[in-house]
Design an enzyme around this catalytic site. Structure first.
Site, PDB file in Angstrom:
ATOM      1  N   SER A  15       0.843  -1.210   0.000  1.00  0.00           N
ATOM      2  CA  SER A  15       0.000   0.000   0.000  1.00  0.00           C
ATOM      3  C   SER A  15       0.869   1.248   0.000  1.00  0.00           C
ATOM      4  O   SER A  15       2.092   1.170   0.134  1.00  0.00           O
ATOM      5  CB  SER A  15      -0.950  -0.003   1.203  1.00  0.00           C
ATOM      6  OG  SER A  15      -0.232   0.154   2.395  1.00  0.00           O
ATOM      7  N   SER A 144      11.411  10.007   7.646  1.00  0.00           N
ATOM      8  CA  SER A 144      10.300  10.932   7.831  1.00  0.00           C
ATOM      9  C   SER A 144      10.910  12.213   8.365  1.00  0.00           C
ATOM     10  O   SER A 144      11.996  12.196   8.957  1.00  0.00           O
ATOM     11  CB  SER A 144       9.323  10.375   8.871  1.00  0.00           C
ATOM     12  OG  SER A 144       8.493  11.400   9.367  1.00  0.00           O
ATOM     13  N   TYR A 157       7.050   6.941  17.111  1.00  0.00           N
ATOM     14  CA  TYR A 157       7.390   7.015  15.688  1.00  0.00           C
ATOM     15  C   TYR A 157       8.701   7.782  15.492  1.00  0.00           C
ATOM     16  O   TYR A 157       9.593   7.351  14.749  1.00  0.00           O
ATOM     17  CB  TYR A 157       6.233   7.691  14.949  1.00  0.00           C
ATOM     18  CG  TYR A 157       6.370   7.727  13.454  1.00  0.00           C
ATOM     19  CD1 TYR A 157       6.086   6.599  12.686  1.00  0.00           C
ATOM     20  CD2 TYR A 157       6.775   8.882  12.798  1.00  0.00           C
ATOM     21  CE1 TYR A 157       6.205   6.636  11.299  1.00  0.00           C
ATOM     22  CE2 TYR A 157       6.892   8.930  11.425  1.00  0.00           C
ATOM     23  CZ  TYR A 157       6.602   7.804  10.676  1.00  0.00           C
ATOM     24  OH  TYR A 157       6.724   7.839   9.308  1.00  0.00           O
ATOM     25  N   LYS A 161      12.228   6.385  13.844  1.00  0.00           N
ATOM     26  CA  LYS A 161      12.803   6.954  12.616  1.00  0.00           C
ATOM     27  C   LYS A 161      14.143   7.626  12.904  1.00  0.00           C
ATOM     28  O   LYS A 161      15.055   7.587  12.074  1.00  0.00           O
ATOM     29  CB  LYS A 161      11.821   7.954  11.990  1.00  0.00           C
ATOM     30  CG  LYS A 161      10.550   7.310  11.431  1.00  0.00           C
ATOM     31  CD  LYS A 161      10.828   6.442  10.215  1.00  0.00           C
ATOM     32  CE  LYS A 161       9.558   5.891   9.592  1.00  0.00           C
ATOM     33  NZ  LYS A 161       9.812   5.064   8.405  1.00  0.00           N
ATOM     34  N   THR A 190       1.769  12.256   3.293  1.00  0.00           N
ATOM     35  CA  THR A 190       1.531  11.543   2.032  1.00  0.00           C
ATOM     36  C   THR A 190       0.260  10.725   2.160  1.00  0.00           C
ATOM     37  O   THR A 190       0.023  10.106   3.208  1.00  0.00           O
ATOM     38  CB  THR A 190       2.718  10.599   1.715  1.00  0.00           C
ATOM     39  OG1 THR A 190       3.927  11.360   1.730  1.00  0.00           O
ATOM     40  CG2 THR A 190       2.563   9.944   0.355  1.00  0.00           C
TER      41      THR A 190
HETATM   42  N1  LIG Z   1       2.251   8.688   4.770  1.00  0.00           N
HETATM   43  C1  LIG Z   1       3.008   9.628   5.295  1.00  0.00           C
HETATM   44  O1  LIG Z   1       2.542  10.769   5.549  1.00  0.00           O
HETATM   45  C2  LIG Z   1       4.458   9.351   5.578  1.00  0.00           C
HETATM   46  C3  LIG Z   1       5.281  10.430   5.918  1.00  0.00           C
HETATM   47  C4  LIG Z   1       6.609  10.192   6.192  1.00  0.00           C
HETATM   48  C5  LIG Z   1       7.140   8.922   6.104  1.00  0.00           C
HETATM   49  N2  LIG Z   1       6.336   7.887   5.768  1.00  0.00           N
HETATM   50  C6  LIG Z   1       6.946   6.550   5.718  1.00  0.00           C
HETATM   51  O2  LIG Z   1       6.700   5.992   4.446  1.00  0.00           O
HETATM   52  C7  LIG Z   1       6.744   4.574   4.539  1.00  0.00           C
HETATM   53  C8  LIG Z   1       5.533   3.983   3.827  1.00  0.00           C
HETATM   54  O3  LIG Z   1       4.375   4.320   4.559  1.00  0.00           O
HETATM   55  P1  LIG Z   1       2.984   4.700   3.888  1.00  0.00           P
HETATM   56  O4  LIG Z   1       2.675   6.073   4.303  1.00  0.00           O
HETATM   57  O5  LIG Z   1       2.979   4.362   2.463  1.00  0.00           O
HETATM   58  O6  LIG Z   1       2.005   3.755   4.750  1.00  0.00           O
HETATM   59  P2  LIG Z   1       1.112   2.496   4.379  1.00  0.00           P
HETATM   60  O7  LIG Z   1       0.212   2.765   3.230  1.00  0.00           O
HETATM   61  O8  LIG Z   1       0.482   2.093   5.669  1.00  0.00           O
HETATM   62  O9  LIG Z   1       2.198   1.413   3.942  1.00  0.00           O
HETATM   63  C9  LIG Z   1       3.005   0.762   4.887  1.00  0.00           C
HETATM   64  C10 LIG Z   1       3.525  -0.516   4.267  1.00  0.00           C
HETATM   65  O10 LIG Z   1       4.336  -1.185   5.248  1.00  0.00           O
HETATM   66  C11 LIG Z   1       3.931  -2.550   5.298  1.00  0.00           C
HETATM   67  N3  LIG Z   1       4.213  -3.085   6.628  1.00  0.00           N
HETATM   68  C12 LIG Z   1       3.769  -2.666   7.839  1.00  0.00           C
HETATM   69  N4  LIG Z   1       4.212  -3.465   8.818  1.00  0.00           N
HETATM   70  C13 LIG Z   1       4.979  -4.410   8.201  1.00  0.00           C
HETATM   71  C14 LIG Z   1       5.709  -5.539   8.677  1.00  0.00           C
HETATM   72  N5  LIG Z   1       5.752  -5.850   9.975  1.00  0.00           N
HETATM   73  N6  LIG Z   1       6.368  -6.289   7.770  1.00  0.00           N
HETATM   74  C15 LIG Z   1       6.331  -6.011   6.455  1.00  0.00           C
HETATM   75  N7  LIG Z   1       5.652  -4.964   5.954  1.00  0.00           N
HETATM   76  C16 LIG Z   1       4.983  -4.179   6.824  1.00  0.00           C
HETATM   77  C17 LIG Z   1       2.442  -2.523   4.993  1.00  0.00           C
HETATM   78  O11 LIG Z   1       2.021  -3.764   4.442  1.00  0.00           O
HETATM   79  P3  LIG Z   1       1.307  -4.957   5.233  1.00  0.00           P
HETATM   80  O12 LIG Z   1       0.314  -4.340   6.167  1.00  0.00           O
HETATM   81  O13 LIG Z   1       0.697  -5.760   4.132  1.00  0.00           O
HETATM   82  O14 LIG Z   1       2.409  -5.680   5.928  1.00  0.00           O
HETATM   83  C18 LIG Z   1       2.419  -1.473   3.880  1.00  0.00           C
HETATM   84  O15 LIG Z   1       2.722  -2.070   2.648  1.00  0.00           O
HETATM   85  C19 LIG Z   1       6.786   4.252   6.039  1.00  0.00           C
HETATM   86  O16 LIG Z   1       8.108   3.936   6.406  1.00  0.00           O
HETATM   87  C20 LIG Z   1       6.357   5.558   6.689  1.00  0.00           C
HETATM   88  O17 LIG Z   1       6.861   5.692   7.988  1.00  0.00           O
HETATM   89  C21 LIG Z   1       5.009   8.062   5.503  1.00  0.00           C
END
Ligand SMILES: NC(=O)c1ccc[n+]([C@@H]2O[C@H](COP(=O)([O-])OP(=O)(O)OC[C@H]3O[C@@H](n4cnc5c(N)ncnc54)[C@H](OP(=O)(O)O)[C@@H]3O)[C@@H](O)[C@H]2O)c1
Length: 282
Positions: A15, A144, A157, A161, A190
């Site tokens: 995702s 992040s 969090y 990070k 995001t």
């Molecule tokens: N969205 C934001 O605003 C934002 C901002 C800064 C940084 N980030 C970083 O961007 C990255 C991606 O996040 P996202 O925003 O795209 O969130 P997301 O849509 O929730 O995606 C997170 C992904 O991590 C996987 N995941 C979670 N726990 C896991 C585990 N134990 N083993 C393997 N896979 C796991 C989930 O898949 P499953 O549930 O299928 O395992 C999913 O594919 C993260 O590192 C997040 O901290 C996001």
């Protein structure tokens, strides 16, 4: 770096940003191994990309929980066996917890650290020996803005990070002459599922936010890999924080106190899943 033909492992591909990275990488001819816990979802992502780009190697989907060391070993071992090498690791899998620090349990800290820090560390430790032996490779750690400074109501969090940031910097310095590079990515808000699935411990509310589309974030990450640029800040706010925390710490402290006051909400209940729109700069 020319992405065509490169063996790339991408975690968290079911995702959000990870899922959005799959198409542009496959389009460029990457030989992708994608991982996440939800195997069916992952298989669907792989299928979609393969149908869209039939001339590229189809991604291989591997259900893998990055907190499980054995699963991580076989994820990397499988990619090496199939492809002979890992050229790029994109450590993207991540989870979040939101709410007052006083209501955040030690187990909440552990849960977030297990994925965001230890999970990413495990993946790095599996691929690095291959990369170092070959004298080339790229680790992309998705951090992040919250890695740069403690942000109110995101203590676990931020801890996870910033720990990953610290280790990444250590590794980068130690491997400076090895041919292995480490690139750090700092997304801002995001649009993704992270806000829906995060643990909410209560005591504060998520502010309404403006989200960057995950596709745009993914395009910029892919471009940064191609160009071989340094660390990637996806928002002006993130870049400003990275500068100001060194040059004018009181300004940053004031801003954080203001955010804490604005978001404080003692009546906000705890919840396993988010139930509202909005997000802070995870
Ligand atoms: N969205 C934001 O605003 C934002 C901002 C800064 C940084 N980030 C970083 O961007 C990255 C991606 O996040 P996202 O925003 O795209 O969130 P997301 O849509 O929730 O995606 C997170 C992904 O991590 C996987 N995941 C979670 N726990 C896991 C585990 N134990 N083993 C393997 N896979 C796991 C989930 O898949 P499953 O549930 O299928 O395992 C999913 O594919 C993260 O590192 C997040 O901290 C996001």
């Amino acid at each position: 770096m020319r992405i065509e033909g490169k063996s790339i492992i991408l975690t968290g591909a079911s995702s959000g940003i990870g899922r959005a990275l799959v198409s542009p990488l496959v389009k460029r001819g990457a030989v992708l191994t994608i991982a996440a816990r939800r195997g069916e979802r992952l298989a669907e992502v792989a299928r979609e990309a393969a149908e869209r780009y039939p001339d590229s190697p189809p991604p291989v989907a591997v259900a893998c929980d990055v907190t499980d060391g054995t699963a991580v070993s076989s994820l990397v071992g499988g990619a090496v066996e199939r492809l002979g090498d890992v050229d790029v690791l994109i450590n993207n899998a991540g989870v979040s917890a939101f709410g007052e620090e006083a209501r955040t349990s030690v187990d909440d800290y552990r849960d977030v650290m297990e994925v965001n820090f230890y999970g990413a560390l495990a993946c790095m430790r599996e691929v690095l020996p291959f990369m170092v032996r070959r004298g080339e490779g790229l680790i992309v750690n998705v951090l992040s803005v919250a890695a740069l400074h403690g942000v109110p109501y995101l203590s676990a969090y931020c801890a996870s990070k910033s720990a990953l940031l610290a280790v990444s910097e250590s590794i980068r310095a130690e491997l400076a002459d090895s041919g292995v590079r480490v690139m750090l990515v700092y997304p801002g808000y995001t649009d993704s599922e992270i806000f829906d699935v995060e643990k909410r411990v209560g005591g504060a509310r998520r502010p309404p936010g403006t989200y960057a589309p995950a596709d745009i974030v993914a395009q910029r990450i892919v471009r940064a890999i191609e160009v071989g640029s340094g660390d990637l800040f996806l928002t002006m706010r993130g870049r400003a924080l990275s500068v100001l925390r060194g040059l004018a710490p009181p300004v940053v402290e004031r801003a954080m106190r203001k955010i804490a006051r604005e978001l404080r909400c003692p009546d906000e209940p705890a919840g396993e899943r988010g139930d509202e729109e909005g997000g802070s700069e995870s």
